[in-house]
Write a protein that holds these residues in place. Structure first.
Motif, PDB file in Angstrom:
ATOM      1  N   GLN A  67    -106.870 -32.047  85.194  1.00  0.00           N
ATOM      2  CA  GLN A  67    -105.747 -32.956  85.354  1.00  0.00           C
ATOM      3  C   GLN A  67    -105.142 -32.785  86.744  1.00  0.00           C
ATOM      4  O   GLN A  67    -105.396 -31.796  87.435  1.00  0.00           O
ATOM      5  N   ALA A  68    -104.349 -33.752  87.157  1.00  0.00           N
ATOM      6  CA  ALA A  68    -103.705 -33.674  88.466  1.00  0.00           C
ATOM      7  C   ALA A  68    -102.733 -32.503  88.493  1.00  0.00           C
ATOM      8  O   ALA A  68    -102.162 -32.123  87.460  1.00  0.00           O
TER       9      ALA A  68
ATOM     10  N   ARG B 260    -107.980 -38.584  86.648  1.00  0.00           N
ATOM     11  CA  ARG B 260    -107.802 -38.756  88.097  1.00  0.00           C
ATOM     12  C   ARG B 260    -108.803 -39.720  88.718  1.00  0.00           C
ATOM     13  O   ARG B 260    -108.503 -40.360  89.725  1.00  0.00           O
ATOM     14  N   ARG B 261    -110.004 -39.810  88.169  1.00  0.00           N
ATOM     15  CA  ARG B 261    -111.100 -40.495  88.866  1.00  0.00           C
ATOM     16  C   ARG B 261    -111.406 -41.905  88.359  1.00  0.00           C
ATOM     17  O   ARG B 261    -111.639 -42.825  89.143  1.00  0.00           O
TER      18      ARG B 261
ATOM     19  N   MET C  95    -107.232 -26.711  82.887  1.00  0.00           N
ATOM     20  CA  MET C  95    -108.627 -26.812  82.432  1.00  0.00           C
ATOM     21  C   MET C  95    -109.558 -26.512  83.593  1.00  0.00           C
ATOM     22  O   MET C  95    -109.396 -27.021  84.682  1.00  0.00           O
ATOM     23  N   THR C  96    -110.566 -25.691  83.390  1.00  0.00           N
ATOM     24  CA  THR C  96    -111.506 -25.319  84.440  1.00  0.00           C
ATOM     25  C   THR C  96    -112.750 -26.165  84.367  1.00  0.00           C
ATOM     26  O   THR C  96    -113.077 -26.761  83.346  1.00  0.00           O
ATOM     27  N   ALA C  97    -113.476 -26.176  85.467  1.00  0.00           N
ATOM     28  CA  ALA C  97    -114.744 -26.883  85.480  1.00  0.00           C
ATOM     29  C   ALA C  97    -115.707 -26.222  84.521  1.00  0.00           C
ATOM     30  O   ALA C  97    -115.706 -25.027  84.311  1.00  0.00           O
ATOM     31  N   ALA C  98    -116.545 -27.002  83.886  1.00  0.00           N
ATOM     32  CA  ALA C  98    -117.514 -26.450  82.949  1.00  0.00           C
ATOM     33  C   ALA C  98    -118.481 -25.527  83.664  1.00  0.00           C
ATOM     34  O   ALA C  98    -118.843 -25.736  84.802  1.00  0.00           O
ATOM     35  N   THR C  99    -118.882 -24.457  82.952  1.00  0.00           N
ATOM     36  CA  THR C  99    -119.830 -23.520  83.554  1.00  0.00           C
ATOM     37  C   THR C  99    -121.248 -23.761  83.069  1.00  0.00           C
ATOM     38  O   THR C  99    -122.191 -23.235  83.637  1.00  0.00           O
ATOM     39  N   GLY C 100    -121.417 -24.547  81.991  1.00  0.00           N
ATOM     40  CA  GLY C 100    -122.736 -24.777  81.451  1.00  0.00           C
ATOM     41  C   GLY C 100    -123.417 -25.978  82.062  1.00  0.00           C
ATOM     42  O   GLY C 100    -123.111 -26.392  83.177  1.00  0.00           O
TER      43      GLY C 100
ATOM     44  N   SER D  23    -106.915 -39.520  94.799  1.00  0.00           N
ATOM     45  CA  SER D  23    -107.590 -39.320  93.514  1.00  0.00           C
ATOM     46  C   SER D  23    -107.439 -37.886  93.010  1.00  0.00           C
ATOM     47  O   SER D  23    -107.466 -37.650  91.801  1.00  0.00           O
ATOM     48  N   ASP D  24    -107.274 -36.915  93.896  1.00  0.00           N
ATOM     49  CA  ASP D  24    -107.023 -35.538  93.466  1.00  0.00           C
ATOM     50  C   ASP D  24    -105.676 -35.405  92.769  1.00  0.00           C
ATOM     51  O   ASP D  24    -105.493 -34.536  91.908  1.00  0.00           O
TER      52      ASP D  24
END
Length: 478
Positions: free
Chosen positions: A223-224, A80-81, A1-6, A71-72
């Protein structure tokens, strides 16, 4: 899963940002009041207080990268957080309460170790909370401009929450604890006991509200990575390879020095308002209220500066103005060009200059934090791993170690200037006050100008950030 771009929703930004109230409340106490409380109210030598803080900082140097790396790579049904955020809430609140309630009748040596143990506990658990919590920023969006907006929420609430604690202290708590024997409640130890209780409740509430308010976002977060067989040597090699770049080291060194200067200023701010300028608790409260406006201005200014100037150029320009302006009123007093203390002009001068200068510093800190967020993709391009926690562990370490070390410097400045432990308002000589200002101005100005020089070596701009995003997107499609 990628970081959101919006763009995350307003409420997601608010929940994320509100968590910084806990750090701000902790900062307000440990930066602004702790040295004054133990040195002037309890009567402990300022050098011992500074040494206790310095020992706690050594433990910080160890705990920050460990928590960030952990945490990473942490696996749980809550991601993770968030497990770290929930776990820190009670220990942070309890240890913060007790640092303001030292036992009576203890020796200086016993009080010294009391501060050491509690400072280590507070700083360790605030790391366990703050590093994973702040590291959510690069996961919420990868947009260059939006990151400054998200972090504006974080820093706005951090400054507002911490400042609210200072206002509550000067406007409500200190006046309420003024007695016939102690006319200024600022020197009544019972006031700090109540202050510690309020602060601990605020910190607990902020952590839980932020954790619960962002909990729904867990399925959308990264996810980790897959499990690997790791030795301690491999872990520290991973850490080094992830952060090793000229831009990281420039930002790290500059921020460490900047936060040291900030800690120095914070450790002495109430010495200057109380002794140097001779303000009443009500006047100090009014000056502190001005910081609320600073948080609004700085928070609104940072995204604007990002779009118009870029983060690095904006940080250089805003930082230079803020850093030169901070010690200016004290310098003008030293060369005797200002009206006498007690005049309305002095009060308004300090109020206005402090409000404007603090707004610019808030803006600078947001830009620097956003610059750190942009290093996440650079690290991923190089290593193939997302390490938000590791980068923001560095940010947490810079902030806590720098500000703590600044308080250590503040203790040395007080000692060199000859500020005696236990002195109340009006008991310090003119010569002592002049030495205090004369030592402070060149030290803090030298630190800040060094920051401007070092941060010029940071190389990541909008184009390089977008290039890194394109490269990562290409890798995922191949």
């Amino acid at each position: 899963m990628t970081a959101a771009t919006g763009k995350p929703s307003f409420w997601t930004k608010t929940a994320y940002g509100f968590g910084s109230v806990a750090y701000g409340a902790k900062d307000a106490g440990l930066k602004y009041f702790l040295l004054l409380f133990y040195a002037q109210v309890i009567g402990l030598d300022a050098r011992l207080v500074s040494l206790a803080i310095f020992i706690a900082l050594i433990f910080d140097a160890i705990s920050d990268p460990i928590v960030g790396y952990w945490s990473d790579n942490f696996r749980s049904k809550w991601g993770r957080r968030h497990p770290f955020m929930y776990a820190a809430a009670i220990p942070v609140a309890v240890s913060y309460y007790f640092i303001w309630n030292p036992p009576e009748g203890w020796s200086d040596q016993a009080l010294f170790w009391y501060i050491v143990i509690l400072a280590i506990t507070i700083r360790t658990f605030i790391t366990i909370y703050e590093t994973p919590s702040t590291a959510l920023a690069p996961e919420l969006t990868s947009d260059y401009d939006e990151r400054s907006s998200i972090l504006s929420f974080r820093y706005f609430f951090g400054w507002t929450g911490g400042n609210a604690m200072s206002v509550i202290a000067f406007v409500l708590i200190f006046p309420a604890f003024a007695t016939a024997a102690i006319a200024n409640g600022q020197f009544n130890r019972d006031a700090y006991s109540f202050y510690g209780m309020v602060g601990s409740l605020v910190m607990f509430a902020a952590i839980m509200i932020s954790a619960l308010g962002t909990h729904h976002y867990i399925p959308r977060l990264r996810q980790a990575p897959p499990k690997r067989d790791l030795t301690l040597k491999k872990i520290f090699k991973d850490i080094y390879l992830t952060v090793a770049s000229p831009s990281f080291f420039a930002l790290f060194a500059a921020s460490l020095i900047a936060f040291s200067a900030s800690g120095l200023a914070a450790g002495l701010v109430f010495y200057f308002t109380t002794y140097f300028w001779g303000f009443s608790p009500e006047q100090i409260g009014a000056i502190t209220i001005g910081v609320f406006f600073s948080a609004f201005i700085g928070g609104a200014l940072a995204p604007f500066v990002t779009k118009k100037l870029g983060k690095k150029r904006g940080a250089l320009i805003v930082g230079l103005i803020a850093f030169v302006g901070m010690p200016l009123p004290i310098f003008l007093r030293l060369i005797d060009v200002l009206p006498e203390n007690g005049t309305p002009e002095i009060f308004w001068l300090v109020l206005i200059t402090n409000t404007i200068d603090t707004a610019l510093i808030v803006c600078y800190q947001i830009l620097a934090a956003s610059m750190m967020a942009d290093l996440v993709e650079q690290g991923e391009v190089k290593t193939g791993r997302r390490s938000e926690g590791l980068f923001f562990a560095a940010a947490t370490f810079m902030r806590k170690f720098g500000e703590g070390f600044g308080i250590v410097i503040a203790g040395l400045v007080l000692s060199i200037a000859g500020v005696a432990a236990g002195s109340t308002q009006g008991e310090l000589s003119e010569d002592t006050l002049w030495r205090l200002g004369a030592i402070y101005v060149p030290v803090i100005l030298g630190l800040f100008l060094t920051v401007i020089t070092i941060i010029s070596f940071y190389k990541i701009d909008r184009n390089k950030h977008e290039q890194a995003l394109r490269e990562l997107a290409t890798r995922k499609t191949n």
